[in-house]
Design a protein around this motif. Structure first.
Motif, mmCIF file in Angstrom:
data_model
loop_
_atom_site.group_PDB
_atom_site.id
_atom_site.type_symbol
_atom_site.label_atom_id
_atom_site.label_comp_id
_atom_site.label_asym_id
_atom_site.label_seq_id
_atom_site.Cartn_x
_atom_site.Cartn_y
_atom_site.Cartn_z
ATOM 1 N N ASN A 157 0.814 -1.230 0.000
ATOM 2 C CA ASN A 157 0.000 0.000 0.000
ATOM 3 C C ASN A 157 0.843 1.273 0.000
ATOM 4 N N LYS A 158 1.943 1.266 -0.747
ATOM 5 C CA LYS A 158 2.830 2.435 -0.792
ATOM 6 C C LYS A 158 2.684 3.237 -2.080
ATOM 7 N N VAL A 159 1.980 2.719 -3.062
ATOM 8 C CA VAL A 159 1.855 3.389 -4.355
ATOM 9 C C VAL A 159 0.729 4.412 -4.303
ATOM 10 N N LYS A 160 1.040 5.635 -4.752
ATOM 11 C CA LYS A 160 0.053 6.726 -4.777
ATOM 12 C C LYS A 160 -0.522 6.932 -6.171
ATOM 13 N N LEU A 161 0.218 6.521 -7.203
ATOM 14 C CA LEU A 161 -0.202 6.698 -8.589
ATOM 15 C C LEU A 161 0.464 5.631 -9.450
ATOM 16 N N LEU A 162 -0.309 5.058 -10.363
ATOM 17 C CA LEU A 162 0.228 4.112 -11.335
ATOM 18 C C LEU A 162 0.113 4.706 -12.729
ATOM 19 N N ILE A 163 1.156 4.536 -13.519
ATOM 20 C CA ILE A 163 1.116 4.907 -14.927
ATOM 21 C C ILE A 163 1.433 3.638 -15.723
ATOM 22 N N ILE A 164 0.500 3.285 -16.585
ATOM 23 C CA ILE A 164 0.624 2.077 -17.399
ATOM 24 C C ILE A 164 0.766 2.522 -18.855
ATOM 25 N N ALA A 165 1.759 2.014 -19.534
ATOM 26 C CA ALA A 165 1.991 2.389 -20.933
ATOM 27 C C ALA A 165 0.829 1.931 -21.806
ATOM 28 N N GLU A 166 0.490 2.765 -22.778
ATOM 29 C CA GLU A 166 -0.598 2.429 -23.704
ATOM 30 C C GLU A 166 -0.282 1.171 -24.506
ATOM 31 N N ASP A 167 0.993 0.927 -24.770
ATOM 32 C CA ASP A 167 1.364 -0.251 -25.554
ATOM 33 C C ASP A 167 1.800 -1.437 -24.681
ATOM 34 N N ALA A 168 1.445 -1.397 -23.402
ATOM 35 C CA ALA A 168 1.676 -2.557 -22.530
ATOM 36 C C ALA A 168 0.745 -3.685 -22.988
ATOM 37 N N SER A 169 1.083 -4.896 -22.633
ATOM 38 C CA SER A 169 0.232 -6.025 -23.032
ATOM 39 C C SER A 169 -1.137 -5.913 -22.363
ATOM 40 N N ASP A 170 -2.122 -6.514 -22.979
ATOM 41 C CA ASP A 170 -3.472 -6.502 -22.410
ATOM 42 C C ASP A 170 -3.489 -7.137 -21.024
ATOM 43 N N ASN A 171 -2.672 -8.173 -20.833
ATOM 44 C CA ASN A 171 -2.584 -8.831 -19.539
ATOM 45 C C ASN A 171 -2.057 -7.857 -18.470
ATOM 46 N N THR A 172 -1.001 -7.118 -18.804
ATOM 47 C CA THR A 172 -0.418 -6.150 -17.874
ATOM 48 C C THR A 172 -1.417 -5.047 -17.555
ATOM 49 N N LYS A 173 -2.045 -4.494 -18.584
ATOM 50 C CA LYS A 173 -3.041 -3.437 -18.357
ATOM 51 C C LYS A 173 -4.164 -3.939 -17.465
ATOM 52 N N GLY A 174 -4.670 -5.130 -17.767
ATOM 53 C CA GLY A 174 -5.769 -5.692 -16.979
ATOM 54 C C GLY A 174 -5.388 -5.925 -15.529
ATOM 55 N N PHE B 178 -3.351 5.904 -14.673
ATOM 56 C CA PHE B 178 -3.528 6.418 -16.024
ATOM 57 C C PHE B 178 -2.893 5.434 -16.989
ATOM 58 N N ILE B 179 -3.558 5.190 -18.089
ATOM 59 C CA ILE B 179 -2.951 4.472 -19.203
ATOM 60 C C ILE B 179 -2.496 5.573 -20.146
ATOM 61 N N TRP B 180 -1.171 5.789 -20.163
ATOM 62 C CA TRP B 180 -0.632 6.988 -20.813
ATOM 63 C C TRP B 180 0.787 6.735 -21.299
ATOM 64 N N GLY B 181 1.126 7.323 -22.415
ATOM 65 C CA GLY B 181 2.483 7.223 -22.941
ATOM 66 C C GLY B 181 2.771 5.860 -23.540
ATOM 67 N N ASN B 182 3.971 5.710 -24.045
ATOM 68 C CA ASN B 182 4.372 4.400 -24.559
ATOM 69 C C ASN B 182 5.632 3.938 -23.833
ATOM 70 N N LYS B 183 5.903 2.659 -23.971
ATOM 71 C CA LYS B 183 7.025 2.069 -23.228
ATOM 72 C C LYS B 183 8.356 2.748 -23.538
#
Length: 100
Positions: free
Chosen positions: A32-49, A63-68
């Motif tokens: 429980n230490k994460v305040k914000l997650l940023i997930i790359a738009e081109d991450a795998s569907d498994n990772t995003k999910g 946010f799903i934002w940016g690319n890897k």
């Protein structure tokens, strides 16, 4: 906006307020230490999910934002599709920029 977010990510990395990578982010989410997650738009569907589900379950802004390639470049690492911000101030500043 995009450049400002990348600069904030770089500063967060230098200050030790940014974590990256699949396993590291899961470890910090479990603590429980994460305040914000940023997930790359081109991450795998498994990772995003997986990370969107964890963020919703733990009530963490994400946010799903940016690319890897861009995310990896700005934090000085290779092949990063998930970033976590563990500092409240950096998280707030990035959320403000990404919400505009």
């Amino acid at each position: 906006m995009k450049d400002k977010v990348f600069r904030l990510l770089g500063l967060a990395k230098k200050s030790g307020s940014l974590i990256s990578g699949y396993n590291t982010c899961i470890h910090y989410l479990d603590k429980n230490k994460v305040k914000l997650l940023i997930i790359a738009e081109d991450a795998s569907d498994n990772t995003k999910g997986k990370f969107t589900e964890l963020a919703v379950r733990k009530n963490i802004t994400y946010f799903i934002w940016g690319n890897k390639d861009d995310l990896s470049h700005w934090v000085g690492m290779e092949n990063r599709s998930v970033l976590g911000i563990i500092n409240e101030n950096f998280a707030s500043a990035i959320i403000l920029e990404l919400s505009e």
